[in-house]
Motif scaffolding. Sequence first.
Motif, short mmCIF file in Angstrom:
data_model
loop_
_atom_site.label_atom_id
_atom_site.label_comp_id
_atom_site.label_asym_id
_atom_site.label_seq_id
_atom_site.Cartn_x
_atom_site.Cartn_y
_atom_site.Cartn_z
N TYR A 188 -6.33 5.48 1.27
CA TYR A 188 -7.18 5.08 2.02
C TYR A 188 -8.75 6.05 1.86
O TYR A 188 -9.77 4.94 1.90
CB TYR A 188 -7.25 4.20 3.00
N VAL A 205 -0.45 7.52 2.27
CA VAL A 205 -1.65 5.90 2.56
C VAL A 205 -2.57 6.20 3.72
O VAL A 205 -2.80 5.83 2.80
CB VAL A 205 -0.25 4.85 3.28
N LYS A 226 -7.57 -2.85 0.04
CA LYS A 226 -5.99 -3.70 -1.74
C LYS A 226 -7.07 -4.29 -2.50
O LYS A 226 -6.37 -3.93 -3.51
CB LYS A 226 -4.96 -4.09 -1.31
N MET A 249 0.93 -1.85 0.13
CA MET A 249 -0.29 0.10 -0.27
C MET A 249 1.04 1.30 0.39
O MET A 249 0.65 1.94 -0.73
CB MET A 249 -0.55 -0.10 1.19
#
Lengths: 208, 208
Positions: free
Chosen positions: B52, B48, B58, B37
């Motif tokens: 999201y 990161v 993922k 990720m």
Amino acid sequence: MTSVATAQDLRAEQRTFDILALVRVAFAEKGFDGASMQDLARAAGMSVGNFYRYFPSKAAIVEQLIAHDLAEMEGHFAEIMTSPFPLLTLKQQVALQIQLHQECVDGQIWAEITAAALRKPEIAQAADRMEASITANLMQVFARETGLPLAEITKRFQSHASYIVLLVKAASMQAPRAPEARDALNTLILNTIDQMLAEVARASLKVK
Amino acid sequence: MTSVATAQDLRAEQRTFDILALVRVAFAEKGFDGASMQDLARAAGMSVGNFYRYFPSKAAIVEQLIAHDLAEMEGHFAEIMTSPFPLLTLKQQVALQIQLHQECVDGQIWAEITAAALRKPEIAQAADRMEASITANLMQVFARETGLPLAEITKRFQSHASYIVLLVKAASMQAPRAPEARDALNTLILNTIDQMLAEVARASLKVK
DNA sequence: GAAAGGGAAGTGAACGTTCATTCATTTCTT
DNA sequence: AAGAAATGAATGAACGTTCACTTCCCTTTC
């Protein structure tokens, strides 16, 4: 001096062979990156620590796996070359191999190798060696069948050989389908392969 | 009520589109399992945490990636269907697509999808949807070209469509080779595809 | 036009887990 | 007894995911 194979060495080699066969299933189920060393060791029926006595690293397993498949492939070609009608035997072998790969984990493994070869240079090298070996063997078969010199065969039919390899690989990697759909597709693929081999055979007829 | 698309929604959708294009490269370089990720977020040029906000997991990225490719594919077919000679346009499109896929990361991505589809059911479903959509579109083109009813076309040429899909995929996934070897191989593949399409065209000639 | 509010956009450290790899130790085999 | 075979706990790094937090941008209010 270099290769004094003791009974112990042979036993170890056999062991490695057996482990590779077990590990192959784990790789097929989870992929090269997805399968952990724990997974692989469990598949081989041993502890992680002991597993490392046979393979120095995860990457090494994959390389040995491909090398193992290459050796198997060369065995098949050795059979083909000893046959009285190599091209015919080759045709039968190809049909058989496609069927076998589809009903075991081999197709899965080849899909994994194909994908990995496009990103990891070491695997690309191993895959190249495999393809080079197969096409070289096919050149031998073609030369034997047509009676033409290897150089000419290579010039004219190398791409045919590569195409046959591509087709067998693609057929093996097919996702499962309804039996009749699978058979219809296999027929089309085998037709194309037959066509390629017929073109080679035609080259020899001119000589006759 | 359900689909009041605000300007904001559209902007977010476009953003997701752009991110997918960036993420595709990271996936191609490291594989679906190999890319972390962190890798993906870096490729998308963000942290990161923010990443999201666009994808819940993922796995979801991969699914959206395939859905994105499917939409693109259907766009191509829409073009083909509006053309005065669909079969001819199709032939040109196929040749073009193979060339394009070979010189960008698409082939890499397809190799990844092919391998993943054989082990993960959700990806297998997404890949099946893609194949079903393409073959359905091909059936439409064939029906349009031959004037035969869709049912008969499907019965007779579904496997031809699957074979064409297989060939285009296999051609895209080829490892890089010397230009002349690549061209020779592409020629053989395109010959086979032409052959399949010629068989379809022949079905319409009987009517004329 | 300045100030204030609010929600979207963006951050990166932190969490618990799993990873590949190592190693001190025990169990087999001969 | 001695070396090969096998164990599984230990290690530090990396993993996917979460979250408390900051920054940005646009609207509303005066």
